[in-house]
Motif scaffolding. Structure first.
Motif, short mmCIF file in Angstrom:
data_model
loop_
_atom_site.label_atom_id
_atom_site.label_comp_id
_atom_site.label_asym_id
_atom_site.label_seq_id
_atom_site.Cartn_x
_atom_site.Cartn_y
_atom_site.Cartn_z
N SER A 214 28.83 35.01 29.35
CA SER A 214 29.85 35.82 30.02
C SER A 214 30.08 37.16 29.34
CB SER A 214 31.17 35.05 30.08
OG SER A 214 31.64 34.75 28.77
N ALA A 215 29.65 37.29 28.07
CA ALA A 215 29.85 38.53 27.31
C ALA A 215 28.62 39.41 27.33
CB ALA A 215 30.23 38.21 25.87
N MET A 216 27.57 38.99 28.03
CA MET A 216 26.30 39.69 27.99
C MET A 216 25.89 40.16 29.38
SD MET A 216 24.17 37.12 25.50
CE MET A 216 22.67 38.08 25.71
N ILE A 217 25.05 41.19 29.40
CA ILE A 217 24.31 41.60 30.59
C ILE A 217 22.86 41.25 30.31
CG2 ILE A 217 23.64 43.54 32.04
CD1 ILE A 217 26.28 44.91 31.06
N ARG A 218 22.31 40.29 31.04
CA ARG A 218 20.98 39.76 30.77
C ARG A 218 19.98 40.31 31.78
NH1 ARG A 218 22.88 33.85 31.85
NH2 ARG A 218 23.62 35.11 33.60
N PRO A 219 18.70 40.26 31.44
CA PRO A 219 17.70 40.74 32.39
C PRO A 219 17.81 40.10 33.77
CG PRO A 219 16.69 40.39 30.25
CD PRO A 219 18.09 39.88 30.15
N ARG A 220 18.06 38.79 33.82
CA ARG A 220 18.12 38.13 35.13
C ARG A 220 19.38 38.52 35.91
NH1 ARG A 220 18.45 34.36 31.12
NH2 ARG A 220 20.25 32.95 30.97
N ASP A 221 20.34 39.14 35.26
CA ASP A 221 21.52 39.65 35.97
C ASP A 221 21.22 40.97 36.66
OD1 ASP A 221 23.05 37.53 34.89
OD2 ASP A 221 23.52 38.71 33.10
N VAL A 222 20.15 41.64 36.26
CA VAL A 222 19.86 43.00 36.70
C VAL A 222 18.60 43.09 37.55
CG1 VAL A 222 19.25 45.32 35.89
CG2 VAL A 222 21.04 44.03 34.72
N ILE A 223 17.56 42.35 37.16
CA ILE A 223 16.25 42.47 37.80
C ILE A 223 16.14 41.46 38.93
CG2 ILE A 223 13.76 42.40 37.43
CD1 ILE A 223 14.35 42.91 34.43
N GLY A 224 15.97 41.97 40.15
CA GLY A 224 15.83 41.10 41.31
C GLY A 224 14.48 40.42 41.36
N LYS A 225 14.34 39.43 42.22
CA LYS A 225 13.07 38.69 42.35
C LYS A 225 11.94 39.60 42.80
CE LYS A 225 15.16 34.16 43.23
NZ LYS A 225 15.28 33.01 44.16
N ASP A 226 12.29 40.67 43.49
CA ASP A 226 11.28 41.62 43.93
C ASP A 226 11.06 42.74 42.92
OD1 ASP A 226 13.67 42.90 44.18
OD2 ASP A 226 13.36 43.60 46.25
#
Length: 374
Positions: A214-226
């Motif tokens: 909850s305290a992080m911004i992770r790659p999977r939060d930003v990069i879509g499947k496409d």
């Protein structure tokens, strides 16, 4: 203060999307309209802020530095800088920190630096005991430049986490990580351990032990499947951190293989068109200016440097710094948020002491010069 409020309000009312605030000129600042607009309309990659390079690094004692200089004056000059403790840097407005880590799963591997003779200055009192503990250590050059304001990665991350929790509205903080495994340059020096799958799994686990998701911004939060990028709004991203592995392709591939879709850190992606590209380190300004602009235009987060190896500070040369600030890179790293009085007045800070401002490439003049964080 009233004059500032009048000026701020007049600038904001010139921005169509801010007019919804419906503020009288005298209450623009007090009501928080500028930050409300920025939180809703700007995204994480719309900022410009200044952090520090090798943020943990402490000064090399004079006797040891003189010994290094006797063998290589250029290397000694490049190592002759230091930083305050991490919490003091954050208090001062740094929002990009850099940590160099070495792998030490059993502990003790780096506890007896071979390049530091007895007469070169005592190591910190807790050095040997702390370095004996299992876990990643934070240091610059094994056997030589080992003094750190936080000797273990867990210590460093805990300081950052405590500060972040105490300041929940800070702009998103970038923590760049160097996974160091180069051989020691000192005869009889330590044998560093390579960063393999086990090391990278352990590195992500150590990060997760301090920072909850909850305290992080992770790659999977930003990069879509496409492969498309969806950076959060500034309001959503405040109070959070993102980690980036600042390493060349071979290490990035090893990290990707070890962690796959579960990785904690963004990876260094020099090609902005590559699948999953979201972050890139491009340190060589002005040589990298065109690449920085292309990466920013493609939606990537970019980290660059305002100075390196004490060169700009010794010359009092702001040209690289100014180019970095204008480049579009969101995070600019420096060794001189404050001048080194030995060298001169050179420093790398945003105008008027601002912590963060709107990105010059991505936002144009829509912020009218009002800082995201004064």
């Amino acid at each position: 203060m009233k004059l500032f409020a009048l000026i701020a309000a007049s600038m904001l009312l010139a921005i169509p999307s801010v007019q919804a605030c419906n503020l009288h000129a005298t209450d623009a600042k007090a009501s928080g309209c500028p930050q409300k607009w920025m939180n809703a309309n700007l995204r994480l990659n719309d900022i410009l802020t200044v952090g520090t390079h090798n943020s943990y690094k402490q000064a090399i004692p004079p006797a040891l530095l003189a010994k290094i200089a006797s063998q290589s004056p250029q290397i000694a000059a490049g190592l002759d800088y230091s930083h305050p403790p991490l919490n003091e840097e954050l208090d001062d407005g740094a929002r990009n920190l850099e940590l160099d880590v070495v792998y030490d799963p059993e502990g003790g591997r780096y506890a007896a630096p071979a390049g530091i003779p007895p007469n070169a200055g005592a190591l910190p009192a807790d050095f040997t005991a702390t370095m004996a503990k299992p876990g990643f250590k934070v240091l610059h050059v094994p056997d030589i430049d080992v003094r750190s304001s936080c000797l273990t990665l867990t210590q460093c991350l805990t300081i950052i986490r405590h500060w972040s929790r105490a300041h929940p509205h800070h702009i998103p903080m970038l923590i760049t990580m160097n996974a160091k495994d180069d051989p020691s340059q000192v005869p009889g020096g330590v044998q560093t351990l390579k960063f393999d799958a086990a090391a990278y799994n352990a590195l992500d686990a150590e990060i997760a032990s301090v920072f909850p998701e909850s305290a992080m911004i992770r790659p999977r939060d930003v990069i879509g499947k496409d492969g498309s990028l969806h950076w959060p709004t500034l309001g959503t991203a405040r109070g959070k951190v993102l980690f980036a592995l600042d390493e060349p392709p071979e290490k990035v591939i090893a990290y990707e293989s070890a962690r796959g879709g579960k990785r904690m850190m963004f990876i260094n992606a020099p090609d902005p068109e590559a699948e999953g590209a979201a972050y890139v380190t491009l340190n060589e300004v002005p040589a990298d200016l065109a690449r920085i602009k292309d990466a920013v235009a493609a939606g990537l987060i970019v980290r660059t440097r305002a100075d390196a190896d004490t060169v700009e500070a010794r010359r009092n040369d702001p040209s690289r710094r100014d180019a970095a600030f204008a480049s579009g890179a969101q995070y600019v790293s420096t060794d001189y948020r404050h001048p080194d009085v030995r060298f001169g007045p050179y420093e790398a800070r945003l105008p008027d002491g601002a912590v963060a401002v709107c990105n010059p490439l991505r936002t144009g003049d829509q912020c009218r010069g009002i800082a995201i964080d004064p």
